[in-house]
Design an enzyme around this catalytic site. Structure first.
Site, PDB file in Angstrom:
ATOM      1  N   GLU A   1      93.357  25.902 -64.049  1.00 32.33           N
ATOM      2  CA  GLU A   1      92.139  27.135 -63.843  1.00 32.33           C
ATOM      3  C   GLU A   1      90.881  26.290 -63.660  1.00 32.33           C
ATOM      4  OE1 GLU A   1      90.254  31.197 -65.410  1.00 32.33           O
ATOM      5  OE2 GLU A   1      91.762  30.002 -66.454  1.00 32.33           O
TER       6      GLU A   1
ATOM      7  N   LEU B   1      82.069  36.672 -72.991  1.00 35.40           N
ATOM      8  CA  LEU B   1      83.415  36.714 -73.095  1.00 35.40           C
ATOM      9  C   LEU B   1      83.821  35.269 -72.939  1.00 35.40           C
ATOM     10  CD1 LEU B   1      84.682  40.019 -71.533  1.00 35.40           C
ATOM     11  CD2 LEU B   1      84.754  39.423 -73.950  1.00 35.40           C
TER      12      LEU B   1
ATOM     13  N   ARG C   1      79.322  48.612 -49.617  1.00 29.96           N
ATOM     14  CA  ARG C   1      78.924  48.024 -48.579  1.00 29.96           C
ATOM     15  C   ARG C   1      79.283  46.351 -48.474  1.00 29.96           C
ATOM     16  NH1 ARG C   1      74.759  51.278 -49.104  1.00 29.96           N
ATOM     17  NH2 ARG C   1      74.342  52.957 -47.237  1.00 29.96           N
TER      18      ARG C   1
ATOM     19  N   ASN D   1      87.457  39.899 -63.138  1.00 28.23           N
ATOM     20  CA  ASN D   1      86.684  39.089 -63.825  1.00 28.23           C
ATOM     21  C   ASN D   1      86.275  37.713 -63.086  1.00 28.23           C
ATOM     22  OD1 ASN D   1      88.917  40.258 -66.211  1.00 28.23           O
ATOM     23  ND2 ASN D   1      86.594  40.379 -66.648  1.00 28.23           N
TER      24      ASN D   1
ATOM     25  N   ASP E   1      95.368  35.764 -70.953  1.00 30.16           N
ATOM     26  CA  ASP E   1      94.271  34.663 -70.813  1.00 30.16           C
ATOM     27  C   ASP E   1      94.091  34.405 -72.438  1.00 30.16           C
ATOM     28  OD1 ASP E   1      92.205  33.271 -69.719  1.00 30.16           O
ATOM     29  OD2 ASP E   1      90.826  34.591 -69.940  1.00 30.16           O
TER      30      ASP E   1
ATOM     31  N   THR F   1      82.948  30.964 -68.769  1.00 31.87           N
ATOM     32  CA  THR F   1      82.637  29.819 -69.814  1.00 31.87           C
ATOM     33  C   THR F   1      83.103  28.328 -69.425  1.00 31.87           C
ATOM     34  OG1 THR F   1      84.674  30.370 -70.812  1.00 31.87           O
ATOM     35  CG2 THR F   1      82.777  31.376 -71.671  1.00 31.87           C
TER      36      THR F   1
END
Length: 365
Positions: free
Chosen positions: A121, A299, A219, A211, A266, A132
């Protein structure tokens, strides 16, 4: 020993009247209960253990900090105790040496129960949506990362790569996809058009929808709309913190195929471990609301198991429990082109999920 259940998860459905035969270590048979049979033990629900495609850590161990075979085994053990039988250890944005060490660790543990492969990731993400992740290590997909992907795929390791499609070389994306790497769009500023171009260049998945991506506007529908309306697989964190339940229900209701949405935890090291850990030199802790946050209160991953996500999704949205289970068993495995995990002869008893009581609490067999 015969273990009977009120409900048994079989190929997407919860069916009554089934039981497992076991020698105490593995499943020896799954069959209907015979008239008058009660079994040696009774539970409310039996299912194969869950599959989690996004596990940053567990049991006090973080993949990035311990990219070793021992670290991966400790994480797997922590999640197995919480109902997850198989997982993708997830290495997030870091120095190239950390990614290379994680790849070597996954290759060293190839074939060990529950360790499916590697989820990379970052670091090939959009700085504006880094979350983070450490901005100092963000970079476009390059030949050094491609060498890692080739090394993993030569060893026949399943690989999931989360990247921002709008900031990466389309030719390299297509090359990675041709290797058999599953490309997932995430931590991205992509517009809807850029996301659809990413799909043309090999993207088949979206990472933790809502997220680390621009929110949908009337739009400017953005990547969220492109993901929801596509046939791609879409991951969701159903902890009630990362995504509001109404937003999650809307997304699931709008998808053209119900079998293309799955759950991820996660999870960070606090799952099955202490209530804090260190990430990039920062203290990350569980706050009073159950959120995993850094010093600024942002978070930083999730403090939740995949089973918690399944049960919270069912309880807070009214979605059928069978569907919630499919989102944590069959669907993520299809997303990674892996065979399903079935309640069948030879399955280790430790990989059987048994739930009991009105709250569907996990119990040991």
């Amino acid at each position: 020993m015969l273990i009977s259940s009120d409900l048994t998860y079989i190929e997407g459905a919860l069916l009554p009247g089934f039981a497992l035969e076991t020698d105490g270590e593995t499943v020896t048979a799954l069959r209907p209960l015979r008239p008058g049979e009660t079994g040696n033990r009774h539970v409310r629900l039996l299912a194969p253990g869950l599959t989690d495609l996004q596990v940053n850590g567990g049991g006090g161990v973080l993949v990035n900090s311990s990219p070793t075979p021992e670290g991966l085994r400790a994480i797997r053990a922590a999640h197995l105790g919480l109902g997850t039988a198989a997982l993708l250890p997830t290495v997030i944005t870091d120095a190239p040496e950390v990614l290379e060490a994680a790849a070597d660790a996954v290759i060293a543990t190839k074939g060990e129960p529950g360790l499916l492969g590697l989820h990379i990731e970052g670091p090939h993400i959009a700085p504006a949506r880094k979350g983070t992740h450490d901005a100092a290590h963000i970079r476009p997909l390059d030949q050094r990362s491609m060498a890692v992907l080739k090394h993993l795929r030569a060893a026949e390791i399943p690989v999931l790569l989360t990247l921002a499609p709008e900031v990466n070389d389309p030719a390299l994306m297509r090359e990675a996809a041709a290797l058999g790497v599953v490309l997932s769009a995430g931590h991205s500023m992509a517009t809807a058009e850029e996301a659809r171009t990413g799909i043309k260049n090999g993207v088949t998945m979206f990472t933790h929808l809502f997220n680390a991506m621009p929110q949908m506007q009337s739009r400017a529908p953005g990547m969220i709309a492109a993901a929801i309306l596509s046939d791609c697989f879409v991951g969701l964190i159903a902890d009630g913190i990362h995504v509001d339940w109404d937003a999650l229900r809307v997304a699931l209701a709008a998808r053209p195929r119900a079998d293309r949405s799955f759950l991820v935890s996660d999870a960070m090291p606090t799952v099955g471990g202490p209530d804090h850990f260190n990430l990039y030199g920062q203290d990350i802790h569980v706050d009073a609301k159950g959120r995993l946050v850094n010093a600024e209160g942002n978070l930083a991953g999730a403090h939740v198991s995949l089973l918690d996500c399944v049960l919270r999704l069912h309880r807070n949205t009214g979605l059928p429990l069978a569907y919630a289970l499919a989102m944590a068993t069959d669907i993520p495995r299809r997303a990674m082109r892996l065979p399903p995990l079935r309640l069948a002869e030879g399955l280790p008893l430790s990989d059987v999920l048994a739930l009991n009581g009105t709250d569907f609490a996990k119990v040991a067999l």
